[in-house]
Design a protein around this motif. Structure first.
Motif, mmCIF file in Angstrom:
data_model
loop_
_atom_site.group_PDB
_atom_site.id
_atom_site.type_symbol
_atom_site.label_atom_id
_atom_site.label_comp_id
_atom_site.label_asym_id
_atom_site.label_seq_id
_atom_site.Cartn_x
_atom_site.Cartn_y
_atom_site.Cartn_z
ATOM 1 N N PHE A 154 0.859 -1.183 0.000
ATOM 2 C CA PHE A 154 0.000 0.000 0.000
ATOM 3 C C PHE A 154 0.896 1.234 0.000
ATOM 4 N N ASP A 156 0.558 5.371 -0.536
ATOM 5 C CA ASP A 156 -0.323 6.523 -0.686
ATOM 6 C C ASP A 156 0.470 7.799 -0.446
ATOM 7 N N GLN A 177 -0.581 -3.597 -4.011
ATOM 8 C CA GLN A 177 -2.009 -3.773 -4.227
ATOM 9 C C GLN A 177 -2.742 -2.450 -4.425
ATOM 10 N N ARG A 178 -2.305 -1.400 -3.742
ATOM 11 C CA ARG A 178 -2.969 -0.104 -3.859
ATOM 12 C C ARG A 178 -1.921 0.981 -4.063
ATOM 13 N N THR A 206 -5.978 -1.338 -6.934
ATOM 14 C CA THR A 206 -6.479 0.035 -6.967
ATOM 15 C C THR A 206 -5.397 0.962 -7.476
#
Length: 523
Positions: A154, A156, A177-178, A206
């Motif tokens: 992840f 972000d 995955q994101r 995503t």
């Protein structure tokens, strides 16, 4: 004597084994040393802060076990594995000492005021699985060293001011995955396309890259992105070229957002292969040609009924006036640029005094809002069946409503428009039930007698109940199979809440002493 010689003969082996064991012990890592190093790294990070306005990190000191510090979690070996300092109002640069937390798996310092560049944290954080830096004031490029975090799932970095090309080294993150990088100033070029590099991220689910300056084209290789991809959001960039037909390979996509780019050419019919697709946004581009009917997203069609219902004038509960439109039909429902429905042409509308109508108003041909309810029901049937009441099949006594009611609820696949991809076409049971509930509303609205039709306010309540069920939100199990009763129950609860609020307001007004006018003497 023989026994002494034998003993001397084996002693060198024993000594060698002992020395070897001591060497292993001295070279083995110490958990205590590791915990101490983690403590020192976090204290250095704390000291680097410009501001901790709420003193959240005041408990970070040598007198408290590091694993008990605010925002800190440790693994079984008592090494720091999680640093979660989200939304604490911290102000600082991101100190590179965080890179010394060699067992760190989760780093979340989002929604603070960290500024300047992101340090090369990826050089040492080989165990990092999640990195959350969104909502800060970070600038500069994304460090290429993040490509070394092979366990990262992840990432972000959204809502910052990052710039420069998105590093192609991120393609090494096979476990990712994101990936969320939206709302920055990131770039890419047609010669160094970043999207194509992501085909190596085989676990990606995503992908949010909107509101940047990505200037590459969409290549056929987009169809080679992760087969697990559910969200592909590239809105408000500079992406050009055609939408490749290979996008149809991404069969698990639920959302596609290409709004606000420079895409050209036709909308590929291969989008109809995306059976799970719920939202498709293609506005503000340079697309040409017809819209393939087969890919008209079912959710866009089905959500219009709710918007229309909310726009219908049902102010009887709130005002002494009502408005009867008197001509609600598909031609008078207009869609704006954002596919939002608006009711038009009030040329035949009538303003009605509430006091003129009782529980059976509308009987005898008098103009009433119940006529609009009927029109709305027929309009909803048209949207769901794709047929107008004037269709040539409706002859003698067979009407659109009668045709649908005869098939309801067990044979709806015979009457609902094929383009909505019915139950026997692979749609989930939830979607199939959604359609059934909408037909139920339409049939209630279009009953022959006005007194048997719900009010428009009750229709809105029913639609909201359907939306809650479809989105998986909690509904009262007592009314699970009776949509109308559920809506009535909600309406009563809402009316009671409004009544109580009104009564409290009146009581507050009565309890408030009147202001003393100038020159008067208070009693």
């Amino acid at each position: 004597m023989h026994s002494i010689r034998y003993q001397l003969a084996i002693n060198p082996l024993a000594v060698h084994f002992l020395l070897f064991s001591l060497q292993l012990c001295s070279s083995a890592p110490s958990n205590d040393n590791g915990s101490f190093n983690d403590e020192q790294a976090l204290l250095a990070f704390k000291n680097s802060l410009t501001s901790d306005p709420n003193s959240f990190l005041s408990v970070w000191d040598v007198n408290t076990n590091v694993c008990n510090w605010t925002g800190i979690s440790c693994n079984k070996l008592m090494r720091v594995s999680t640093v979660n300092l989200e939304s604490l109002g911290l102000v600082s640069q991101i100190s590179p000492v965080l890179g010394n937390l060699s067992s760190l798996e989760v780093l979340d310092i989002s929604n603070n005021s960290f500024h300047d560049v992101i340090p090369d944290l990826g050089q040492n954080l080989s165990n990092l699985k999640e990195l959350h830096l969104l909502g800060n004031q970070l600038s500069g490029p994304i460090p290429t060293s993040l490509g070394n975090c092979s366990k990262l799932k992840f990432l972000d970095l959204s809502l910052n001011s990052l710039n420069g090309n998105v590093p192609l080294q991120l393609r090494k993150l096979s476990s990712l995955q994101r990936l969320l990088l939206y709302d920055n100033f990131l770039t890419s070029s047609r010669t160094l396309p970043f999207l194509s590099a992501l085909i190596n991220c085989s676990s990606l689910k995503t992908l949010y890259l909107g509101f940047n300056h990505l200037a590459e084209n969409l290549f056929p290789s987009i169809g080679n992105l992760s087969a697990e991809l559910t969200v592909l959001s590239l809105q408000q960039n500079l992406i050009g070229g055609r939408i490749p037909q290979e996008i149809g390979n991404l069969t698990k996509l639920i959302l596609i957002n290409f709004t606000g780019n420079a895409l050209t050419g036709p909308i590929p019919s291969e989008l109809e292969m995306l059976k799970d697709l719920e939202r498709l946004y293609l506005g503000q581009n340079k697309l040409q040609g017809p819209i393939p009917w087969e890919i008209a997203p079912m959710l866009i069609i089905l959500t219009q009924h709710s918007v229309i219902a909310h726009n219908m004038p049902f102010s009887a509960e709130l005002s002494e006036l009502q408005i009867a439109h008197c001509d609600l039909k598909p031609n008078n429902v207009l869609l704006d640029f954002y596919m939002t429905a608006h009711i038009a042409d009030f040329g035949n509308a009538h303003i009605l005094l509430k006091v003129l109508f009782d529980a059976e108003y509308g009987v005898g041909g008098r103009i009433s809002p119940k006529g609009d309810v009927y029109s709305y029901g027929i309009l909803l049937l048209e949207m769901l069946t794709g047929k107008r009441p004037t269709h040539q099949m409706f002859v003698d006594r067979l009407s659109l409503r009668m045709w649908v009611s005869m098939a309801f609820p067990d044979r709806i696949s015979e009457v609902v428009d094929d383009s909505l991809l019915l139950c026997n076409g692979g749609v989930t049971d939830a979607t199939c039930n959604y359609i059934i509930q909408l037909i139920k509303v339409a049939l209630l609205c279009s009953k022959d007698s006005p007194k048997d039709r719900p009010s428009m306010a009750e229709v809105v309540e029913m639609l909201e109940c359907i939306e809650d069920m479809f989105e998986g939100r909690t509904v009262d199990s007592k009314y699970q199979h009776d949509l109308y009763e559920m809506a009535i129950s909600r309406r009563r609860a809402r009316d009671l809440a409004v009544k109580n609020l009104r009564n409290r307001a009146i009581q507050t007004f009565l309890d408030t002493p009147a202001p003393v006018q100038k020159g008067s003497v208070p009693m």
